[in-house]
Motif scaffolding. Structure first.
Motif, PDB file in Angstrom:
ATOM      1  N   ILE A 101       3.536  15.858  -3.939  1.00  0.00           N
ATOM      2  CA  ILE A 101       2.722  14.782  -4.513  1.00  0.00           C
ATOM      3  C   ILE A 101       1.612  15.376  -5.372  1.00  0.00           C
ATOM      4  O   ILE A 101       1.318  14.868  -6.457  1.00  0.00           O
ATOM      5  N   GLY A 102       1.046  16.478  -4.925  1.00  0.00           N
ATOM      6  CA  GLY A 102       0.010  17.160  -5.707  1.00  0.00           C
ATOM      7  C   GLY A 102       0.509  17.620  -7.063  1.00  0.00           C
ATOM      8  O   GLY A 102      -0.236  17.615  -8.046  1.00  0.00           O
ATOM      9  N   LEU A 103       1.778  18.004  -7.152  1.00  0.00           N
ATOM     10  CA  LEU A 103       2.360  18.425  -8.433  1.00  0.00           C
ATOM     11  C   LEU A 103       2.581  17.261  -9.387  1.00  0.00           C
ATOM     12  O   LEU A 103       2.819  17.463 -10.577  1.00  0.00           O
ATOM     13  N   CYS A 104       2.545  16.041  -8.857  1.00  0.00           N
ATOM     14  CA  CYS A 104       2.862  14.844  -9.635  1.00  0.00           C
ATOM     15  C   CYS A 104       1.627  14.077 -10.075  1.00  0.00           C
ATOM     16  O   CYS A 104       1.735  12.921 -10.502  1.00  0.00           O
ATOM     17  N   GLU A 105       0.472  14.692 -10.001  1.00  0.00           N
ATOM     18  CA  GLU A 105      -0.779  14.010 -10.338  1.00  0.00           C
ATOM     19  C   GLU A 105      -0.693  13.357 -11.715  1.00  0.00           C
ATOM     20  O   GLU A 105      -0.236  13.966 -12.677  1.00  0.00           O
ATOM     21  N   GLY A 106      -1.082  12.096 -11.773  1.00  0.00           N
ATOM     22  CA  GLY A 106      -1.075  11.355 -13.024  1.00  0.00           C
ATOM     23  C   GLY A 106       0.227  10.620 -13.311  1.00  0.00           C
ATOM     24  O   GLY A 106       0.335   9.934 -14.323  1.00  0.00           O
ATOM     25  N   PRO A 142      15.016   2.320  -2.151  1.00  0.00           N
ATOM     26  CA  PRO A 142      14.233   2.922  -3.226  1.00  0.00           C
ATOM     27  C   PRO A 142      12.749   2.759  -2.912  1.00  0.00           C
ATOM     28  O   PRO A 142      12.325   1.715  -2.405  1.00  0.00           O
ATOM     29  N   MET A 143      11.975   3.782  -3.204  1.00  0.00           N
ATOM     30  CA  MET A 143      10.539   3.719  -2.940  1.00  0.00           C
ATOM     31  C   MET A 143       9.781   4.278  -4.142  1.00  0.00           C
ATOM     32  O   MET A 143      10.313   5.088  -4.913  1.00  0.00           O
ATOM     33  N   ARG A 144       8.531   3.833  -4.261  1.00  0.00           N
ATOM     34  CA  ARG A 144       7.698   4.246  -5.391  1.00  0.00           C
ATOM     35  C   ARG A 144       6.275   4.416  -4.912  1.00  0.00           C
ATOM     36  O   ARG A 144       5.789   3.668  -4.059  1.00  0.00           O
ATOM     37  N   ARG A 145       5.604   5.395  -5.496  1.00  0.00           N
ATOM     38  CA  ARG A 145       4.185   5.645  -5.228  1.00  0.00           C
ATOM     39  C   ARG A 145       3.478   5.586  -6.578  1.00  0.00           C
ATOM     40  O   ARG A 145       3.914   6.252  -7.534  1.00  0.00           O
ATOM     41  N   PRO A 146       2.399   4.806  -6.681  1.00  0.00           N
ATOM     42  CA  PRO A 146       1.708   4.726  -7.980  1.00  0.00           C
ATOM     43  C   PRO A 146       1.069   6.050  -8.371  1.00  0.00           C
ATOM     44  O   PRO A 146       0.835   6.921  -7.519  1.00  0.00           O
ATOM     45  N   ALA A 147       0.791   6.176  -9.647  1.00  0.00           N
ATOM     46  CA  ALA A 147       0.127   7.392 -10.129  1.00  0.00           C
ATOM     47  C   ALA A 147      -1.219   7.565  -9.464  1.00  0.00           C
ATOM     48  O   ALA A 147      -1.913   6.588  -9.166  1.00  0.00           O
ATOM     49  N   SER A 148      -1.584   8.796  -9.235  1.00  0.00           N
ATOM     50  CA  SER A 148      -2.900   9.088  -8.634  1.00  0.00           C
ATOM     51  C   SER A 148      -3.748   9.925  -9.568  1.00  0.00           C
ATOM     52  O   SER A 148      -3.271  10.506 -10.491  1.00  0.00           O
TER      53      SER A 148
END
Length: 148
Positions: A101-106, A142-148
């Motif tokens: 998740i840390g690699l996906c920031e933004g 299916p799952m999704r996490r909003p941008a952080s």
């Protein structure tokens, strides 16, 4: 004296040694093919894409747990979450999820969760984003996490 905690490793496919590729694939085969009887979980071709990042925890020279992060343009996708049978119950997959998740920031993040793990992924901010489906005979959502 206690052994050191598993070491976090990250690499793109081109940076992996043959031994690391083997270790990552061996773990996936053990978890997905042997335990869950899924045919061909490795053969989607996404592992070798330049934007794919492989993350794993190495414990005493062995791949204990792994995930991969895919670059899907406007989104990122986390998948191939696997922990070896002898390493479960130690929070290794959670540690990898946090790092991924840390690699996906933004960027928003998507994933296809095995249905029985939906609540586990919710701990990391993922929410169901559509109807369930069956993949390799296993119910998924299916799952999704909003941008952080």
């Amino acid at each position: 004296m206690p052994s050191p905690p598993p070491r976090l490793r990250t690499a793109r496919f081109a940076e992996l040694t043959p031994f690391e590729v083997y270790g990552l694939c061996r773990l996936r085969v053990d978890v997905f093919v042997v335990e869950q009887q899924c045919p061909y979980p490795e053969l989607d071709g996404r592992d070798v894409e330049p934007g794919t990042v492989h993350l794993w925890l190495e414990d005493d020279g062995e791949v204990a747990a792994t995930i991969r992060v895919l670059d899907d343009g406007a989104t990122r996708a986390i998948g191939r979450v696997a922990t070896g049978a002898g390493h479960r119950g130690r929070g290794l997959a959670a540690r990898l999820m946090e790092a991924g998740i840390g690699l996906c920031e933004g960027f928003p993040i998507t994933l296809g969760a095995q249905a029985h793990l939906e609540g586990w992924y919710e701990r990391f901010g993922f929410r169901r984003s559509g109807p369930g489906y069956v993949e390799d005979g296993i119910p998924h959502v299916p799952m999704r996490r909003p941008a952080s």
